[in-house]
Motif scaffolding. Structure first.
Motif, PDB file in Angstrom:
ATOM      1  N   GLY A 167       4.330   2.358  -6.594  1.00 34.84           N
ATOM      2  CA  GLY A 167       5.496   1.783  -5.944  1.00 34.84           C
ATOM      3  C   GLY A 167       5.666   2.170  -4.484  1.00 34.84           C
ATOM      4  N   ASN A 168       4.720   2.927  -3.949  1.00 35.27           N
ATOM      5  CA  ASN A 168       4.761   3.347  -2.541  1.00 35.27           C
ATOM      6  C   ASN A 168       3.652   2.624  -1.775  1.00 35.27           C
ATOM      7  OD1 ASN A 168       6.669   5.893  -2.836  1.00 35.27           O
ATOM      8  ND2 ASN A 168       5.152   6.024  -4.485  1.00 35.27           N
ATOM      9  N   THR A 169       3.915   2.320  -0.511  1.00 35.59           N
ATOM     10  CA  THR A 169       2.933   1.612   0.297  1.00 35.59           C
ATOM     11  C   THR A 169       2.387   2.529   1.383  1.00 35.59           C
ATOM     12  OG1 THR A 169       4.188  -0.436  -0.037  1.00 35.59           O
ATOM     13  CG2 THR A 169       2.487  -0.457   1.647  1.00 35.59           C
ATOM     14  N   PHE A 170       1.058   2.575   1.470  1.00 36.73           N
ATOM     15  CA  PHE A 170       0.381   3.420   2.458  1.00 36.73           C
ATOM     16  C   PHE A 170      -0.439   2.544   3.398  1.00 36.73           C
ATOM     17  CE2 PHE A 170       1.194   5.971  -1.258  1.00 36.73           C
ATOM     18  CZ  PHE A 170       1.635   7.181  -0.754  1.00 36.73           C
ATOM     19  N   TYR A 171      -0.325   2.825   4.695  1.00 38.09           N
ATOM     20  CA  TYR A 171      -1.056   2.081   5.712  1.00 38.09           C
ATOM     21  C   TYR A 171      -1.993   3.037   6.445  1.00 38.09           C
ATOM     22  CZ  TYR A 171       2.849  -1.155   4.964  1.00 38.09           C
ATOM     23  OH  TYR A 171       3.798  -1.987   4.406  1.00 38.09           O
ATOM     24  N   PHE A 172      -3.229   2.600   6.656  1.00 40.18           N
ATOM     25  CA  PHE A 172      -4.235   3.456   7.284  1.00 40.18           C
ATOM     26  C   PHE A 172      -4.789   2.811   8.550  1.00 40.18           C
ATOM     27  CE2 PHE A 172      -4.211   4.074   2.740  1.00 40.18           C
ATOM     28  CZ  PHE A 172      -4.184   5.450   2.589  1.00 40.18           C
ATOM     29  N   LEU A 173      -4.806   3.573   9.628  1.00 41.95           N
ATOM     30  CA  LEU A 173      -5.409   3.121  10.881  1.00 41.95           C
ATOM     31  C   LEU A 173      -6.616   4.001  11.140  1.00 41.95           C
ATOM     32  CD1 LEU A 173      -3.472   2.062  14.056  1.00 41.95           C
ATOM     33  CD2 LEU A 173      -5.710   3.150  14.202  1.00 41.95           C
ATOM     34  N   ASN A 174      -7.797   3.390  11.182  1.00 38.90           N
ATOM     35  CA  ASN A 174      -9.040   4.153  11.285  1.00 38.90           C
ATOM     36  C   ASN A 174     -10.095   3.319  12.009  1.00 38.90           C
ATOM     37  OD1 ASN A 174     -11.691   4.978   9.023  1.00 38.90           O
ATOM     38  ND2 ASN A 174     -11.082   6.161  10.809  1.00 38.90           N
ATOM     39  N   THR A 175      -9.990   3.251  13.342  1.00 34.61           N
ATOM     40  CA  THR A 175     -10.940   2.462  14.128  1.00 34.61           C
ATOM     41  C   THR A 175     -12.138   3.285  14.588  1.00 34.61           C
ATOM     42  OG1 THR A 175      -9.888   2.966  16.251  1.00 34.61           O
ATOM     43  CG2 THR A 175      -9.021   1.078  15.025  1.00 34.61           C
ATOM     44  N   ASN A 176     -12.012   4.617  14.486  1.00 34.24           N
ATOM     45  CA  ASN A 176     -13.052   5.539  14.942  1.00 34.24           C
ATOM     46  C   ASN A 176     -13.355   5.400  16.434  1.00 34.24           C
ATOM     47  OD1 ASN A 176     -13.822   7.138  12.624  1.00 34.24           O
ATOM     48  ND2 ASN A 176     -14.634   5.251  11.731  1.00 34.24           N
ATOM     49  N   ASP A 177     -12.336   5.096  17.227  1.00 39.77           N
ATOM     50  CA  ASP A 177     -12.535   5.031  18.676  1.00 39.77           C
ATOM     51  C   ASP A 177     -12.167   6.350  19.354  1.00 39.77           C
ATOM     52  OD1 ASP A 177      -9.773   5.060  18.534  1.00 39.77           O
ATOM     53  OD2 ASP A 177      -9.470   3.141  19.554  1.00 39.77           O
ATOM     54  N   GLN A 208      -8.276  13.528  14.058  1.00 40.37           N
ATOM     55  CA  GLN A 208      -8.159  12.636  15.212  1.00 40.37           C
ATOM     56  C   GLN A 208      -8.527  11.189  14.914  1.00 40.37           C
ATOM     57  OE1 GLN A 208     -10.733  13.552  18.534  1.00 40.37           O
ATOM     58  NE2 GLN A 208     -12.436  12.474  17.627  1.00 40.37           N
ATOM     59  N   ASP A 209      -9.239  10.941  13.842  1.00 42.46           N
ATOM     60  CA  ASP A 209      -9.714   9.583  13.573  1.00 42.46           C
ATOM     61  C   ASP A 209      -8.959   8.870  12.458  1.00 42.46           C
ATOM     62  OD1 ASP A 209     -11.789   9.516  15.545  1.00 42.46           O
ATOM     63  OD2 ASP A 209     -12.906  10.921  14.304  1.00 42.46           O
ATOM     64  N   VAL A 210      -7.719   9.257  12.241  1.00 38.89           N
ATOM     65  CA  VAL A 210      -6.915   8.538  11.253  1.00 38.89           C
ATOM     66  C   VAL A 210      -5.426   8.725  11.545  1.00 38.89           C
ATOM     67  CG1 VAL A 210      -6.762  10.439   9.574  1.00 38.89           C
ATOM     68  CG2 VAL A 210      -6.582   8.072   8.787  1.00 38.89           C
ATOM     69  N   LEU A 211      -4.680   7.644  11.308  1.00 38.81           N
ATOM     70  CA  LEU A 211      -3.221   7.684  11.344  1.00 38.81           C
ATOM     71  C   LEU A 211      -2.753   7.065  10.038  1.00 38.81           C
ATOM     72  CD1 LEU A 211      -0.402   7.954  12.717  1.00 38.81           C
ATOM     73  CD2 LEU A 211      -0.790   5.685  13.693  1.00 38.81           C
ATOM     74  N   ILE A 212      -1.913   7.783   9.294  1.00 39.34           N
ATOM     75  CA  ILE A 212      -1.398   7.287   8.018  1.00 39.34           C
ATOM     76  C   ILE A 212       0.105   7.077   8.151  1.00 39.34           C
ATOM     77  CG2 ILE A 212      -1.224   7.673   5.528  1.00 39.34           C
ATOM     78  CD1 ILE A 212      -3.464   9.785   5.840  1.00 39.34           C
ATOM     79  N   ILE A 213       0.558   5.916   7.729  1.00 35.44           N
ATOM     80  CA  ILE A 213       1.991   5.625   7.696  1.00 35.44           C
ATOM     81  C   ILE A 213       2.338   5.231   6.265  1.00 35.44           C
ATOM     82  CG2 ILE A 213       3.853   4.167   8.569  1.00 35.44           C
ATOM     83  CD1 ILE A 213       2.214   3.736  11.105  1.00 35.44           C
ATOM     84  N   ALA A 214       3.405   5.799   5.735  1.00 36.82           N
ATOM     85  CA  ALA A 214       3.778   5.513   4.351  1.00 36.82           C
ATOM     86  C   ALA A 214       5.234   5.081   4.234  1.00 36.82           C
ATOM     87  CB  ALA A 214       3.541   6.749   3.484  1.00 36.82           C
ATOM     88  N   ASP A 215       5.447   4.130   3.346  1.00 35.98           N
ATOM     89  CA  ASP A 215       6.798   3.696   2.978  1.00 35.98           C
ATOM     90  C   ASP A 215       7.069   4.348   1.623  1.00 35.98           C
ATOM     91  OD1 ASP A 215       9.183   2.456   2.466  1.00 35.98           O
ATOM     92  OD2 ASP A 215       8.457   0.409   2.767  1.00 35.98           O
ATOM     93  N   ILE A 216       7.736   5.495   1.656  1.00 40.35           N
ATOM     94  CA  ILE A 216       7.918   6.306   0.449  1.00 40.35           C
ATOM     95  C   ILE A 216       9.171   5.878  -0.313  1.00 40.35           C
ATOM     96  CG2 ILE A 216       8.245   8.650  -0.443  1.00 40.35           C
ATOM     97  CD1 ILE A 216       5.497   8.218   0.758  1.00 40.35           C
TER      98      ILE A 216
END
Length: 262
Positions: A167-177, A208-216
């Motif tokens: 029931g929780n949504t997780f968003y991952f940003l991982n471009t490796n730039d 450094q190569d990941v940003l996680i955002i969650a809707d808890i």
């Protein structure tokens, strides 16, 4: 694989012209230094051996790439003027060194209780931290660099992958730039995300190569976030923090989540 074998392997692969390789037996560290600039990189062998037991030769390939690119960045001259588009902010842990080995302070500032902001000059496959000597050489003020860096980070793309857990949504940003964690400084991006939240917005930059955002939405969500952040932190090439942050009204507040295995 043990430290002795790893030492021999790295010495063979990193040997080269204008390089000096030394070994600190007490600390079990290998140092590769460029004679051209009198600077180098020190690596801890036990950590690489541990990664080798998980990733085998990929662990060696990764550290060799890191050292080669790092030394190249040290040897290449940089110029801030007329290269403003190459200046970016980067996130590091509060324990990250505040100055270069020769005692020259890096340009940095406080961010949260767990993180600091540094500034870097992009060199393609790697980047070099901006220090006071670089600024003085070209007559640049810290404020100018900070404004340019924050403008540039807002121009970076923000492609996200989404996952649902209990029931929780997780968003991952991982471009490796090299600037994934830096996107946490894009205030407009975070503010727009907050508007989409139906629960509590939690953010993490474990390396450094990941940003996680969650809707808890529930306690299980916090538990998953804690385990996820710790896993990324343990396996990241440049770890930042295993703690997460509650994001509310433009502010980031570190939280400690006692994770449970289920």
């Amino acid at each position: 694989m043990d430290s002795k074998k790893m030492k021999r392997e790295l010495e063979a692969r990193l040997a080269g012209k204008n390089r000096v390789i030394s070994y600190d037996r007490e600390k079990d560290q290998l140092r590769i230094e460029s004679e051209l600039v009198g600077k180098g990189i020190t690596i801890s062998l036990p950590g690489i051996v541990a990664k080798w037991h998980v990733n085998k030769d990929n662990a060696i390939d990764e550290i060799v790439y890191y050292v080669e690119e790092g030394l190249r960045a040290m040897e290449e001259p940089i110029q801030l003027t007329d290269h403003e588009r190459k200046i970016f902010p980067i996130i590091r842990s509060t324990s990250f060194p505040s100055e270069a080995e020769e005692g020259i302070p890096f340009l940095s500032e406080e961010h949260t209780a767990e993180t600091k902001i540094y500034y870097a000059y992009d060199m393609g496959k790697t980047y070099r931290l901006i220090d006071t000597r670089m600024m003085e050489k070209e007559g640049w003020e810290p404020k100018r660099i900070k404004e340019i860096a924050l403008f540039n980070v807002r121009s970076l793309s923000t492609p996200l992958k989404e996952d649902q857990v209990a029931g929780n949504t997780f968003y991952f940003l991982n471009t490796n730039d090299g600037y994934d964690a830096s996107r946490i400084l894009n205030k407009g991006f975070l503010a727009d995300f907050e508007k989409k939240m139906t629960g509590t917005m939690v953010v993490a930059v474990p390396h450094q190569d990941v940003l996680i955002i969650a809707d808890i939405q529930n306690d299980r969500g916090y538990d998953v976030m804690a385990q996820m952040a710790m896993s990324f932190f343990a396996n990241g090439h440049v770890p930042i923090t295993a703690l997460s942050f509650i994001y509310e009204n433009g502010e980031l507040e570190p939280i400690f989540i006692m994770g449970k295995n289920k």
